[in-house]
Design a protein around this motif. Structure first.
Motif, mmCIF file in Angstrom:
data_model
loop_
_atom_site.group_PDB
_atom_site.id
_atom_site.type_symbol
_atom_site.label_atom_id
_atom_site.label_comp_id
_atom_site.label_asym_id
_atom_site.label_seq_id
_atom_site.Cartn_x
_atom_site.Cartn_y
_atom_site.Cartn_z
ATOM 1 N N LEU A 173 -28.297 12.396 20.203
ATOM 2 C CA LEU A 173 -27.151 13.293 20.388
ATOM 3 C C LEU A 173 -27.195 14.015 21.729
ATOM 4 C CD1 LEU A 173 -26.752 14.683 16.758
ATOM 5 C CD2 LEU A 173 -25.469 12.861 17.883
ATOM 6 N N ALA A 174 -28.378 14.008 22.375
ATOM 7 C CA ALA A 174 -28.479 14.646 23.690
ATOM 8 C C ALA A 174 -27.906 13.752 24.790
ATOM 9 C CB ALA A 174 -29.934 14.985 23.978
ATOM 10 N N MET A 175 -27.681 12.474 24.479
ATOM 11 C CA MET A 175 -27.130 11.572 25.498
ATOM 12 C C MET A 175 -25.650 11.886 25.720
ATOM 13 S SD MET A 175 -29.054 8.090 24.137
ATOM 14 C CE MET A 175 -27.544 7.239 24.201
ATOM 15 N N PRO A 176 -25.237 12.033 26.996
ATOM 16 C CA PRO A 176 -23.834 12.390 27.259
ATOM 17 C C PRO A 176 -22.827 11.421 26.621
ATOM 18 C CG PRO A 176 -25.133 12.516 29.267
ATOM 19 C CD PRO A 176 -26.031 11.944 28.228
ATOM 20 N N ILE A 177 -23.138 10.111 26.596
ATOM 21 C CA ILE A 177 -22.157 9.175 26.020
ATOM 22 C C ILE A 177 -22.052 9.303 24.497
ATOM 23 C CG2 ILE A 177 -22.144 7.360 27.789
ATOM 24 C CD1 ILE A 177 -24.145 5.848 25.893
#
Ligand code: ADP
Ligand code: ZN
Ligand code: ZN
Length: 672
Positions: free
Chosen positions: A655-659
């Protein structure tokens, strides 16, 4: 001063500032009103107060305190926490399920209302009741003694008793004993089985000591029971459905889980996806109380642990008054079809047996696994099939209303005038539902009256009870139904049960399909010949000589269990492994593919070959969101805390990934 508050949304908790004038009133377990985001307000529950100012976030203040005393007790907090941990969901989801709707108002008028009501309501004193009217017969007494003996060294016991052996009678005696010791009892039933039949039977022994709790109650009724259970004069016995495990208990002594094998004990949607039977065992454990599970057809999980001696095991093999179990006669529809003897869905033998019963003025139950008229329609010319625009499923035909309906999202449309693909106007029905059965009966059995019980005719509890009472009063000769007709109903005049097509159940692509078919079909068969009528079951199938059909007709649970367990062990399925499904949801199908692969890679780095997938589930889009599923097969002795921590860490990384901004990740632990 600050307070951590859990709100009925999918997060654990939020920290708020406690205004100085509220400092003495903000206590763990009290409800407060708080703002969230730009213009939302919520009712939350205080988890704890402290002096640690949160860093780097704007902090809002509590607006109001709703309670003078905690309305959630320590035991409930402990239970909520266990659910959140075990079922891998945020505490807010548990709080949302755990408190009646009326206790979590979100607009100001409702909030005022709720505080006013609380002050006004007062519990009334329960009058004393009479003790059980029926003495147990020797077999029942023996079972009762064995149950009590097993409770010396076991916390959980399975009562494995054939239908109509008098299990309910034994529960009544056990409840009575427990109440006499001043302890509370929770009696759990699947939603659909909680009818006036059972309620009245228990009410007549326990009178006003008993409270009933089910999901079709109004908010006000549920609030009243909740408040009463939290007061100093609670009901001593709660007869309730799965959500009643969230009521406040004070000195629980016994939990009864009737029809333990019932799938509907598992909440599917929304989160928390808990299993009420398993959660109830934990609830009882927290009170050092005992759990008794009863069924004629145990779930593999429970039977397995009974055999391994973790649970006590007590058997009742005879029906009350030595009534015969119904004979199950298998009719080979493959053969009948080949000889062109079938009249629609009915074999000549079934028709013969039904006609004879109708002549004797006896009643009949017909079981058909699917509601609607048929599963779906197909264009005769080009093969076009109407599908739901929001979900990845075909639409079900409902002929009476002339509509096609999605059983996932409720989308409904009229049957098209002509095929949108080839413009022809001939459609054929594929598959069979309850409505089609009803239509054929009117053609085959002149003058016979029918009732139909499925999710379309019994949408409300009142409709459901109406059908049952009408059929009990012999206002119809034949009851046609889905699964719903199997749930512990007790009709005096039913002598024939017809199972129209056992194969749809056997052919489901699910490792539990045989276990379920055995349970469901045995339960349906058990509806025949209760009380004074001998029962006759006709089971129509194309696989008349298969092992599973033989096990069903001979009521050979053990053989069925043994055969299936060998496969379960070989392919690492429960109860040898614990399953956890990991679901990902997103509106963009391509991006979801990528994210699912990414998550699978991270999961494999930790769990190795225990990870399967990602796959598209059978229904891969619901409400316009695409879905991917991964499966984890964990050793049953593995440390659940470790598993949880790994999963949540990976979830956080994802969930920390921008996409992954709009990615939704959720779990189904011990899925059914
Ligand atoms: P089960 O729960 O195992 O399906 P029940 O408790 O509903 O069985 O019993 C089946 C029927 O037999 C019911 O109508 C019940 O009233 C009757 N019955 C069972 N035990 C007794 C008993 N000890 N005395 C009188 N009637 C009984
Ligand atoms: Zn066409
Ligand atoms: Zn749909």
């Amino acid at each position: 001063m600050f307070a951590d508050i859990t709100l009925p949304i999918p997060f654990d908790s939020f920290t708020y500032l406690v205004p100085s004038d509220l400092e003495t009133r903000v206590m763990r377990g009290c409800r407060v009103v708080v703002p969230l985001g730009k213009n939302k307000i919520y009712t939350g529950v205080v988890l704890q107060t402290h002096n640690n100012a949160p860093q780097g976030v704007e902090i809002k203040a509590i607006m109001e305190v709703l309670d003078d005393h905690p309305v959630v007790n320590e035991q409930q907090f402990k239970f909520w926490q266990w659910i959140a941990h075990y079922y891998l969901c945020p505490l807010g989801d548990v709080m949302k399920a755990g408190l009646p709707g009326a206790m979590k108002p979100t607009d100001e008028r409702a909030l005022k209302e709720s505080t006013r009501k609380r002050k006004g309501s007062k519990a009334t004193l329960p009058p004393s009741s009479i003790s059980p009217l029926n003495p147990l017969n020797p077999a029942q007494q023996k079972a009762m003694d064995e149950i009590e003996a097993s409770f010396f060294d076991k916390n959980v016991t399975l009562l494995h008793g054939v239908t109509s052996s008098g299990k309910t009678e034994i529960y009544i005696h056990l409840i009575d004993k427990c109440l006499q010791q001043g302890k509370q009892v929770l009696y759990l039933l699947p939603e659909i089985a909680l009818t006036t039949q059972i309620t009245e039977r228990l009410q007549c022994f326990f009178g006003d000591k008993m409270g009933v709790y089910h999901s079709k109650f109004t908010d006000a009724q549920r609030l009243e029971i909740y408040q009463r259970q939290a007061s100093d004069q609670p009901y001593q016995l709660i007869l309730g459905v799965r959500s009643s495990i969230f009521l406040p208990f004070q000195n629980l002594g016994l939990v009864i889980v009737d029809e333990e094998h019932e799938q509907s004990y598992k909440q599917q949607e929304p989160s928390p996806r808990y299993h009420a039977r398993n959660a109830a065992i934990m609830l009882a454990h927290m009170f050092k109380a005992k759990t008794l599970m009863g069924t004629a057809t145990p779930s593999f999980e429970v039977y397995h642990w009974a055999r391994k001696d973790r649970y006590g095991y007590v058997q009742l093999t005879q029906r009350y008054r030595d009534m015969q179990l119904p004979t199950i006669e298998v009719v080979d529809t493959k053969e009948a079809k080949r000889k062109r003897l079938m009249k629609g869905l009915f074999s000549p033998r079934l028709i013969e047996v039904m006609r004879a019963a109708l002549e004797r003025k006896e009643q009949i139950i017909l079981f058909q696994n699917r509601r609607g008229f048929s599963s779906f329609i197909e264009c005769k010319t080009c093969g076009w099939v109407p599908r739901c625009p929001h979900c990845d499923v075909t639409l079900t035909l409902h002929k009476k209303t002339g509509t096609l309906t999605c059983h996932y999202c409720g989308y409904t449309t009229r049957i098209p005038e002509k095929c949108p693909a080839c413009e022809e106007n001939k459609f054929v029905d594929i598959g069979t539902g309850t409505e089609k059965v009803e239509e054929q009966i009117t053609q085959l059995f002149e003058g016979a009256t029918t009732l139909r019980m499925d999710l379309d005719t019994a949408t409300t509890r009142t409709q459901f009870e109406r059908i049952i009472s009408d059929f009990s009063a012999h206002k119809a000769d034949i009851l046609i139904g889905t699964q719903m007709v199997t749930k512990g109903l007790d009709f005096d005049r039913v002598s024939v049960v017809g199972i129209l097509d056992a194969d749809t159940m056997l052919n489901l692509p699910d490792f539990r399909s045989y276990e379920r078919a055995f349970q469901t079909l045995s339960q349906v068969a058990g509806r025949a010949g209760r009380n004074n009528t001998a029962g006759h079951v006709i089971l129509q199938t194309r696989s008349a000589d298969s092992d599973i059909i033989r096990q069903i007709t001979q009521a050979d649970y053990w053989q069925m269990f043994y055969t299936q367990m060998t496969e379960r062990q070989m392919f690492h399925y429960p109860p040898f492994r614990r399953l956890i499904y990991v679901f990902l949801r997103h509106k963009d199908d391509k991006l979801l593919d990528h994210l699912a692969d990414e998550m699978a890679t991270r999961l494999r780095a930790v769990f190795g070959e225990r990870v399967l997938g990602p796959d598209r589930p059978p229904v891969a889009r619901i409400h316009s969101l695409y879905i991917r599923k991964m499966m984890l097969k964990i050793e049953s002795h593995a440390n659940t805390d470790n598993v949880r921590q790994h999963l949540l860490a990976i979830q956080q990384q994802m969930l920390a990934m921008p996409i992954a901004k709009n990615l939704n990740i959720y779990y189904d632990v011990d899925p059914l």
